[in-house]
Design a protein around this motif. Sequence first.
Motif, PDB file in Angstrom:
ATOM      1  N   ALA A  56      -2.644   5.303  -2.968  1.00  0.00           N
ATOM      2  CA  ALA A  56      -3.456   6.226  -2.546  1.00  0.00           C
ATOM      3  C   ALA A  56      -2.711   7.598  -2.883  1.00  0.00           C
ATOM      4  O   ALA A  56      -1.737   7.619  -2.851  1.00  0.00           O
ATOM      5  CB  ALA A  56      -3.949   5.962  -1.099  1.00  0.00           C
TER       6      ALA A  56
ATOM      7  N   ARG B 118       0.792  -1.513  -0.198  1.00  0.00           N
ATOM      8  CA  ARG B 118      -0.022  -0.009   0.038  1.00  0.00           C
ATOM      9  C   ARG B 118       1.015   1.204   0.057  1.00  0.00           C
ATOM     10  O   ARG B 118       1.728   1.469   0.858  1.00  0.00           O
ATOM     11  CB  ARG B 118      -0.966   0.054   1.330  1.00  0.00           C
ATOM     12  CG  ARG B 118      -1.765  -1.263   1.275  1.00  0.00           C
ATOM     13  CD  ARG B 118      -2.325  -1.144   2.730  1.00  0.00           C
ATOM     14  NE  ARG B 118      -1.397  -1.539   3.875  1.00  0.00           N
ATOM     15  CZ  ARG B 118      -1.756  -1.112   5.059  1.00  0.00           C
ATOM     16  NH1 ARG B 118      -2.821  -0.667   5.211  1.00  0.00           N
ATOM     17  NH2 ARG B 118      -0.924  -1.379   6.097  1.00  0.00           N
TER      18      ARG B 118
ATOM     19  N   HIS C  49      -5.106  10.103   6.092  1.00  0.00           N
ATOM     20  CA  HIS C  49      -5.432   8.576   5.295  1.00  0.00           C
ATOM     21  C   HIS C  49      -4.361   7.686   5.978  1.00  0.00           C
ATOM     22  O   HIS C  49      -5.001   6.554   6.243  1.00  0.00           O
ATOM     23  CB  HIS C  49      -4.589   8.966   3.910  1.00  0.00           C
ATOM     24  CG  HIS C  49      -4.581   7.620   3.076  1.00  0.00           C
ATOM     25  ND1 HIS C  49      -5.712   7.144   2.468  1.00  0.00           N
ATOM     26  CD2 HIS C  49      -3.722   6.489   3.100  1.00  0.00           C
ATOM     27  CE1 HIS C  49      -5.223   5.952   1.880  1.00  0.00           C
ATOM     28  NE2 HIS C  49      -4.199   5.635   2.430  1.00  0.00           N
TER      29      HIS C  49
ATOM     30  N   GLN D 141      -7.353  -1.915  10.054  1.00  0.00           N
ATOM     31  CA  GLN D 141      -7.001  -1.860   8.587  1.00  0.00           C
ATOM     32  C   GLN D 141      -6.934  -3.055   8.151  1.00  0.00           C
ATOM     33  O   GLN D 141      -7.160  -3.164   6.856  1.00  0.00           O
ATOM     34  CB  GLN D 141      -5.348  -1.388   8.912  1.00  0.00           C
ATOM     35  CG  GLN D 141      -5.223   0.280   9.036  1.00  0.00           C
ATOM     36  CD  GLN D 141      -3.780   0.607   9.134  1.00  0.00           C
ATOM     37  OE1 GLN D 141      -2.703  -0.029   8.838  1.00  0.00           O
ATOM     38  NE2 GLN D 141      -3.228   1.812   9.937  1.00  0.00           N
TER      39      GLN D 141
ATOM     40  N   ALA E  25      -2.519  11.913  -1.859  1.00  0.00           N
ATOM     41  CA  ALA E  25      -3.071  13.074  -0.807  1.00  0.00           C
ATOM     42  C   ALA E  25      -2.299  14.376  -1.586  1.00  0.00           C
ATOM     43  O   ALA E  25      -1.189  14.257  -1.948  1.00  0.00           O
ATOM     44  CB  ALA E  25      -2.679  12.994   0.507  1.00  0.00           C
TER      45      ALA E  25
ATOM     46  N   LEU F   3       1.063   5.285  -0.414  1.00  0.00           N
ATOM     47  CA  LEU F   3       0.484   6.754  -0.230  1.00  0.00           C
ATOM     48  C   LEU F   3       1.433   7.908  -1.126  1.00  0.00           C
ATOM     49  O   LEU F   3       2.488   7.836  -0.475  1.00  0.00           O
ATOM     50  CB  LEU F   3       0.257   7.006   1.114  1.00  0.00           C
ATOM     51  CG  LEU F   3      -0.340   8.531   1.521  1.00  0.00           C
ATOM     52  CD1 LEU F   3      -1.441   8.698   0.729  1.00  0.00           C
ATOM     53  CD2 LEU F   3      -0.176   9.016   2.726  1.00  0.00           C
TER      54      LEU F   3
END
Length: 445
Positions: free
Chosen positions: A29, A3, A40, A213, A31, A5
Amino acid sequence: MSRLLILGPLAGPLGLAARMAQGRGAAIAQADTVPAALAHLRGPGADLALCHVGHDVAALLRGLAAERIACPVVACGPEEASAEAVEAVRAGARDFLPLPPDADLIAAMLEAAAGVTEREAAPVARDPAMLAVLARAAQVARAEASVLITGESGTGKEVLARHLHAASRRAARPFVALNCAALPETLLESELFGHEKGAFSGAVATRKGKFEQADGGTLLLDEIGEMDPRLQAKILRVIQEREVDRLGGGAPVRVDVRILAATNRDLLAEVRAGRFREDLYFRLDVVRLRLPPLRERPADILPLAEHFARRYADANGLPRRALSPAARASLAAHPWPGNVRELENAVHRAVLLAEGAEIGPEAIELTPAPAAPGQVALATGVEALVGRTVDDVERDLIIGTLSHCLGNRTRAAEILGISIRALRNKIQDYRASGLAVPAAHGYAD
């Protein structure tokens, strides 16, 4: 699946980095601001944050520290942004990724942050001892029972855990791993259970822990034997009640998580010694999978070596080359005290050092095997230390271990028996004194 970010716009070089990461199996993801990135990380979370130096990397790191969020940060920006890169690393960023990005650097960055990728999670096995373990794993993969994975360091316990998740009914849901030995108790508690706003100084908003999570999926508690008994009691309650109490929370939060635990310790001996709760042990030990050390699965040595040779040739943009008969014989004869991890490092080095059409024995650098029990070790190693200061010996040991591990901080810290934080502090001291420290191969240091 890793994952990732990304803090910055998904356009231009940063967007290219995102697409490269997706191509390596990462879930992306994005931001636009530091507060949005922190929001997040409080919720879905991430295995790694990639922050453009156009944003305040230091502010992101301060926010993570204040809210007890353990997420590695890699700064990124144009190669000419050397001053910003130095500032980001001094502030605590793990590394600096030059833009435009290189696909191999992206791959190494993700691998360093999240261990192995889903694509690489299937164990390589030819030896009957390992095939028996995988057969037992196949029997229990689709069950909901907790699984305790045991084995020496470097045998591939996380690889097996990811394999179990991929074969389970939860495969489409998150796989979340947490190394219980890598974090201090206060940070580990927040990582596991999350916290409510105001739970402690710096807790400016509610944050989900690893249990939340992983809701609907699988949570791996790696090195569970290192966990403080107080947190063991809280883990037991989560397993029994299927609900989590966030720090500072007034009401429990329901969770649906399958627990996998891994350890290189004898947990039953830890129970007898009073260091591990007996009730938690039996909750975790519903099914046990013992990973044999590499010396007990000799038929896997060469298939694993060939697998790593292909992987690291591809990762470094080198042609795939076969292992010569002499190189194969050298690998097959080695006792591999560091198990699969040691073999992986040895083959990685060999791929980089080899010349010609094959990987020959001259490219295979092996660590001498330890003395057998009762055997008198040579005195020359100790005698060579006489007259030197402890600091000098420690420095050479740390830098030598980093070189052996191709700059991989996590593996070097494991071999040295110190925390990653302590290792990083030493590295900063050495750099400040002008010493050259081996960089992590495959991505900027």
